[in-house]
Design a protein around this motif. Structure first.
Motif, PDB file in Angstrom:
ATOM      1  N   VAL B 463       0.899  -1.209  -0.025  1.00 26.13           N
ATOM      2  CA  VAL B 463      -0.005   0.029   0.054  1.00 26.13           C
ATOM      3  C   VAL B 463       1.037   1.198   0.038  1.00 26.13           C
ATOM      4  O   VAL B 463       1.894   1.131   0.745  1.00 26.13           O
ATOM      5  CB  VAL B 463      -1.022  -0.049   1.304  1.00 26.13           C
ATOM      6  CG1 VAL B 463      -1.576   1.188   1.153  1.00 26.13           C
ATOM      7  CG2 VAL B 463      -1.916  -1.123   1.155  1.00 26.13           C
ATOM      8  N   GLU B 496      -1.259   4.217  -8.115  1.00 24.08           N
ATOM      9  CA  GLU B 496      -0.841   4.164  -6.674  1.00 24.08           C
ATOM     10  C   GLU B 496      -1.703   3.123  -6.130  1.00 24.08           C
ATOM     11  O   GLU B 496      -2.758   2.856  -6.512  1.00 24.08           O
ATOM     12  CB  GLU B 496      -1.092   5.663  -5.896  1.00 24.08           C
ATOM     13  CG  GLU B 496      -0.675   5.250  -4.626  1.00 24.08           C
ATOM     14  CD  GLU B 496      -0.757   6.644  -3.655  1.00 24.08           C
ATOM     15  OE1 GLU B 496      -0.454   6.457  -2.589  1.00 24.08           O
ATOM     16  OE2 GLU B 496      -1.061   7.601  -4.139  1.00 24.08           O
ATOM     17  N   TRP B 498      -3.624   1.200  -3.135  1.00 27.33           N
ATOM     18  CA  TRP B 498      -4.454   1.497  -2.182  1.00 27.33           C
ATOM     19  C   TRP B 498      -4.619   0.306  -1.315  1.00 27.33           C
ATOM     20  O   TRP B 498      -5.081   0.259  -0.055  1.00 27.33           O
ATOM     21  CB  TRP B 498      -5.835   2.076  -2.440  1.00 27.33           C
ATOM     22  CG  TRP B 498      -5.523   3.617  -2.874  1.00 27.33           C
ATOM     23  CD1 TRP B 498      -5.045   3.780  -4.122  1.00 27.33           C
ATOM     24  CD2 TRP B 498      -6.065   4.689  -2.158  1.00 27.33           C
ATOM     25  NE1 TRP B 498      -5.151   5.107  -4.319  1.00 27.33           N
ATOM     26  CE2 TRP B 498      -5.696   5.952  -3.104  1.00 27.33           C
ATOM     27  CE3 TRP B 498      -6.618   5.065  -1.036  1.00 27.33           C
ATOM     28  CZ2 TRP B 498      -5.848   6.979  -2.713  1.00 27.33           C
ATOM     29  CZ3 TRP B 498      -6.827   6.500  -0.508  1.00 27.33           C
ATOM     30  CH2 TRP B 498      -6.403   7.452  -1.620  1.00 27.33           C
ATOM     31  N   TYR B 512      -5.703  -3.001  -5.266  1.00 22.86           N
ATOM     32  CA  TYR B 512      -6.752  -1.944  -5.120  1.00 22.86           C
ATOM     33  C   TYR B 512      -6.317  -0.699  -5.517  1.00 22.86           C
ATOM     34  O   TYR B 512      -5.414   0.123  -4.835  1.00 22.86           O
ATOM     35  CB  TYR B 512      -7.509  -1.871  -3.888  1.00 22.86           C
ATOM     36  CG  TYR B 512      -8.893  -1.025  -3.595  1.00 22.86           C
ATOM     37  CD1 TYR B 512      -9.749  -1.292  -4.464  1.00 22.86           C
ATOM     38  CD2 TYR B 512      -8.732   0.003  -2.627  1.00 22.86           C
ATOM     39  CE1 TYR B 512     -11.148  -0.726  -4.104  1.00 22.86           C
ATOM     40  CE2 TYR B 512     -10.031   0.760  -2.569  1.00 22.86           C
ATOM     41  CZ  TYR B 512     -11.040   0.466  -3.361  1.00 22.86           C
ATOM     42  OH  TYR B 512     -12.471   1.144  -3.135  1.00 22.86           O
ATOM     43  N   ASP B 514      -6.553   3.408  -7.635  1.00 25.75           N
ATOM     44  CA  ASP B 514      -7.327   4.721  -7.996  1.00 25.75           C
ATOM     45  C   ASP B 514      -7.017   4.904  -9.382  1.00 25.75           C
ATOM     46  O   ASP B 514      -5.830   5.536  -9.836  1.00 25.75           O
ATOM     47  CB  ASP B 514      -7.051   5.876  -6.927  1.00 25.75           C
ATOM     48  CG  ASP B 514      -7.919   6.901  -7.206  1.00 25.75           C
ATOM     49  OD1 ASP B 514      -8.764   7.109  -8.409  1.00 25.75           O
ATOM     50  OD2 ASP B 514      -8.057   7.788  -6.247  1.00 25.75           O
ATOM     51  N   LYS B 519     -11.995   4.029  -7.750  1.00 23.99           N
ATOM     52  CA  LYS B 519     -11.382   3.123  -7.025  1.00 23.99           C
ATOM     53  C   LYS B 519     -11.680   1.650  -7.538  1.00 23.99           C
ATOM     54  O   LYS B 519     -13.058   1.289  -7.633  1.00 23.99           O
ATOM     55  CB  LYS B 519     -11.247   3.551  -5.730  1.00 23.99           C
ATOM     56  CG  LYS B 519     -10.385   4.453  -5.087  1.00 23.99           C
ATOM     57  CD  LYS B 519     -10.129   4.441  -3.699  1.00 23.99           C
ATOM     58  CE  LYS B 519      -9.443   5.652  -3.528  1.00 23.99           C
ATOM     59  NZ  LYS B 519     -10.044   7.005  -3.251  1.00 23.99           N
TER      60      LYS B 519
END
Lengths: 262, 624
Positions: B463, B496, B498, B512, B514, B519
């Motif tokens: 993450v 990025e 998440w 996950y 965006d 998302k």
């Protein structure tokens, strides 16, 4: 640097003497096998191997000219090959396996020398393919590997394809499978693809355990839109929980995901 | 074409790329702590050396404990050993020939089995594992150390395979050596010394001659003047006398280990299926496990809590609260045991005569995390608290030793079903990927500890990391993992992370992310049985303003090039190849990212289409 240069001819002499001792039938010729291959560092378009009697030579100070004669070289390879079937050649025979090991090592080394020369000069010639096929059919894995390396330098032809399918895919030398699959990429035409799919399918089911596992492990390299259904059907008939099925199913999933974008 | 001897010498130096097969190994190569047993006893014939470094001795003891015999064993110990080894040889030889040749007649199967009984007598007096005390494990080494294992595979001709465990791991050893014998068995009928394919004796003898002296010696048994004729006579004598039977208590006893599974290279195998009251259902048209597989047909048999049930789809299930809890892969059996606080070791086939109950297919990542104390998750970083061997597989050949205090990312885990929850982590250290031992339920904290993720080379993003889409078609962003489509994210897009999600027995990876204000989850490959993560996304460790990698393709006039595992032509070839100009492939399959260039003229490259990395001589590349 000069000293090193001078030492190198001594090195080849040592190799020549070693070869001389390892193979006593026709001693003079054995040395010539090692010296029969010229080398060039030139890179360029594909050239043709000189005909059996055409010879090239260059004399440098204190260095004898050497000649390249493919048919002569082939004959020397056959001479070594014949040692497999009798025990008269002067290879190490201190135990039953040492002898075969020594013959195979010698053959593989000489095929590698040929491949190196052919590769450096970008030579393509049907006779080179023929040599590759001939030695690929021998059971020794090292010899097969050297023959496959030689074949890799040559243009595709149907006999080469048959040879790879029979003598590599159909053998138990799993270490050659990744390269054999790469070699098969030379044959994108539908007829060849059908032959390839048949051979791979057969060996996924009943091939050597190691070969079938390696074929399955690398199946992402050959699954495509035209054979996806074929391999999907093959997978359904493989034993559940087998390593082969696990790999093949994973590759089929991956192919589907790759093409759909996941 | 003009040449000089000097250049030829150079070529001799250059052509020494290592064979994937052979090596001039010395006598007693890697033969540590050699012991001598006996010249006449089954099970501990001649000399033996430590199983290490060819395989992990503790795993070998766990898997093959029933066929370990003390060195210089008593006659009763030899009888026990032979009573265990006989059914293993009987079953593996039958399984092998029936797998290779489904059309083999019963007579041929029996002849092949009889041949293998005599072969293991001739080669090793049925010897494989032995020990001198409870902590060590040794393996027979014959022929001044060149011969490995019960079938005496020679390390001069099979160096690389033996280094990878083809001698030490009994199951793999059988599969490897039987390949050699079977090739001769198949070739024999075409030879003049074998009158017909069903002349089993001459076929057996011819295959032995070839096994012992190479295919060129296949008719050696007919040549009494051969230097090695005595080997053929001795083999025949053993074949006729069948002396091994004197030590076998019951020739019909089932094998105590699942040698058919082990011979395929698996290390986590269920026990040999015990006989069931009714034959198992035919494994027709298996389909991938789903959350709600079809229940079995109705029947009256009650389920037991003391066994695993294996159904025709390959699911392994345990009975609990009037339902079957299942995992798709037996390698996770310990997690199921951990969850139910049991120690189930036996597996039975799941026939249609059992009562109908619901089946629930579980996720290994969740079950193992919840039930195995201290187990690191995939993607976690661990710090080694001591130097630990890195092996090709948990039980396999030694690759290298990772020094203590190094931090590595966990790429997969395996927990052994040994009631101690012995665990292994799959990691990459340098250029080598393999498994490290990580302790048991009680000792795991002595071996590794959790580590900060920013200190390790990553193969699975965390993450907060940035990733770059690498799949040629882009990657679909979905509302759930595998769920409804939101949009497709194009190749080379930087997003990025998440969240990170792993699912299923293949360790399917989802991020996950965006993208353009939405998302959702993107698929990023599977980790088992082979990892494809690198071909889906690339973890972007660079600052956003950093330049991209330079791109190149193979320029040498070849059909393909090998991605070498190190920077020398003497390296053993890797299994990865990239196309050259002479091979017709789409342009996208030629693209290589140049990761680094060495002063010695080598470039480390990453093949964009496959994510594979390796080395190519810089002179063979051109920029694109």
């Amino acid at each position: 640097m000069k000293n090193k240069t001078l030492l190198l001819p001594l090195f080849i002499l040592a190799i020549g003497i070693s070869a001389y001792r390892s193979f006593d039938s026709n001693k003079d010729r054995e040395v010539q096998v090692d010296r029969a291959l010229p080398t060039s560092t030139s890179r360029g378009p594909a050239q043709t191997v000189p005909s059996s009697k055409s010879k090239v030579s260059k004399i440098q100070s204190k260095i004898k000219p050497v000649q390249f004669d493919l048919e002569d070289y082939h004959a020397r390879l056959l001479k070594i090959k014949s040692c497999y079937s009798h025990e008269n050649c002067r290879y190490d025979n201190s135990d039953p396996r040492a002898y075969e090991f020594a013959v195979g090592k010698d053959l593989a080394q000489k095929l590698n020398q040929l491949k190196s020369y052919v590769s450096k000069n970008s030579l393509e010639d049907p006779r080179l393919s023929q040599i590759a096929r001939e030695f690929m059919s021998l059971p020794d894995g090292r010899v097969k590997e050297a023959a496959l390396d030689l074949m890799a330098t040559q243009a595709p032809n149907p006999k080469n394809l048959d040879s790879v399918l029979r003598d590599i895919i159909g053998s138990f030398n799993e270490k050659l499978i990744p390269q054999a699959l790469m070699e098969l990429n030379k044959y994108p035409d539908p007829q060849s693809q059908k032959a390839i799919a048949n051979a791979i399918s057969e060996n996924l089911s009943t091939g050597s355990f190691r070969v079938r596992q390696k074929l399955a492990e690398h199946s992402m390299n050959y699954i495509n839109s035209s054979n996806y259904d074929h391999y999907n059907a093959i997978s359904k008939n493989l034993p559940v929980n087998s390593v082969v099925k696990t790999h093949l199913d994973a590759a089929l999933t991956e192919y589907r995901m790759k093409n759909s974008g996941g | 074409m003009k040449i000089t001897l000097f250049l030829f010498i150079l070529s001799l130096i250059l052509v020494h790329s290592s064979s994937g097969f052979a090596r001039n190994t010395p006598k007693y190569w890697n033969c540590n702590n050699k012991v001598f047993g006996s010249w006449s006893s089954f099970g501990n014939y001649a000399e033996a050396c430590d199983v290490d470094p060819f395989a992990d001795r503790n795993e070998m003891k766990r898997i093959y404990g029933s066929v370990i015999v003390p060195n210089k064993a008593s006659s009763s110990e030899v009888d026990r050993y032979m009573s265990e080894m006989y059914p293993i040889v009987r079953e593996v030889s039958k399984f092998y020939i029936q797998s290779r040749k489904p059309s083999a007649s019963a007579a041929e199967v029996k002849a092949f089995q009889d041949a293998i009984f005599a072969l293991v007598h001739q080669e090793s007096f049925w010897s494989h594992y032995r020990n001198t005390n409870s902590s060590n494990l040794k393996m027979i080494r014959g022929d001044v150390g060149h011969g490995h294992g019960i079938m005496q595979v020679d390390d001069r001709s099979h160096y690389v395979s033996l280094n990878a465990g083809a001698g030490a791991n009994l199951g793999i050893h059988f599969a490897y050596a039987l390949d050699i014998y079977y090739e001769a068995w198949q070739a024999a009928p075409s030879k003049s010394c074998v009158p017909s394919p069903t002349n089993w004796l001459s076929r057996t003898r011819a295959a032995y001659s070839a096994y012992n002296g190479g295919m060129g010696s296949i008719c050696r048994f007919t040549n009494s003047s051969s230097k090695w004729a005595k080997n053929d006579r001795n083999f025949l004598d053993k074949f006729n006398k069948r002396q091994w039977l004197n030590s076998v208590a019951n020739v019909n006893k089932p094998a105590s280990i699942n040698i058919a599974c082990l011979s395929q290279g698996k290390e986590s195998c269920p026990s040999s299926p015990a006989p069931t009251p009714n034959p198992p259902s035919e494994p027709s048209q298996p389909s991938p496990p789903t959350q709600q597989p079809a229940p079995p047909s109705s029947g009256e048999m009650e389920f037991s809590k003391n066994v695993f049930y294996q159904n025709s789809n390959g699911l392994f299930c345990a009975f609990e609260d009037n339902r079957l809890l299942c995992l798709p892969d037996y390698r996770d059996a310990a997690c199921l045991n951990g969850m139910l606080k049991r120690n189930i070791q036996k597996t039975v086939d799941f026939s249609s005569n059992y009562k109908t109950v619901p089946i629930e297919v579980l996720d290994r990542n969740r079950v193992c995390a919840d039930s195995i104390s201290g187990l690191a998750k995939i993607g976690d970083s661990v710090r080694l608290l001591k130097s630990i061997n890195l092996r090709k597989t948990p039980a396999g050949a030694l690759l290298t030793t990772v020094p203590d205090n190094r931090s590595l990312q966990v790429l997969d885990f395996e927990v052994k079903n040994d009631n101690s929850q012995t665990r292994y982590y799959k990691v990459t250290y340098g250029s080598k990927t393999g498994y490290i031992y990580a302790g048991s339920r009680t000792s795991q904290s002595d071996w590794t500890s959790k580590s900060a993720s920013d200190k390790v080379p990553k193969y699975i993003a965390d993450v907060g990391d940035s990733i770059i889409i690498k799949n040629e078609a882009g990657i679909n962003q979905r509302q759930t993992a595998g769920g409804a489509l939101i949009q497709r994210i194009p190749k080379e897009t930087r997003v990025e992370v998440w969240g990170v999600h792993l699912s299923g027995s293949s360790n399917s990876l989802y991020y996950y992310v965006d993208f353009r204000g939405a998302k959702g989850f993107i698929y990023a490959g599977q980790g088992h049985p082979s990892s494809t993560y690198a071909s889906w996304v690339e973890i972007d460790a660079r600052a956003p303003e950093s330049p991209t990698f330079s791109l190149a393709k193979v320029s040498d006039s070849v059909y393909y090039e090998n991605l070498m595992s190190c920077t020398s032509e003497a390296c053993v070839k890797s299994e990865d190849f990239v196309p050259g100009p002479k091979l017709e492939v789409p342009a996208s399959e030629r693209v290589l990212e140049v990761l680094q260039i060495t002063p010695s003229g080598w470039s480390q490259v990453r093949h964009q289409a496959s994510g594979k990395t390796g080395w190519i001589q810089s002179q063979k590349l051109e920029a694109i």
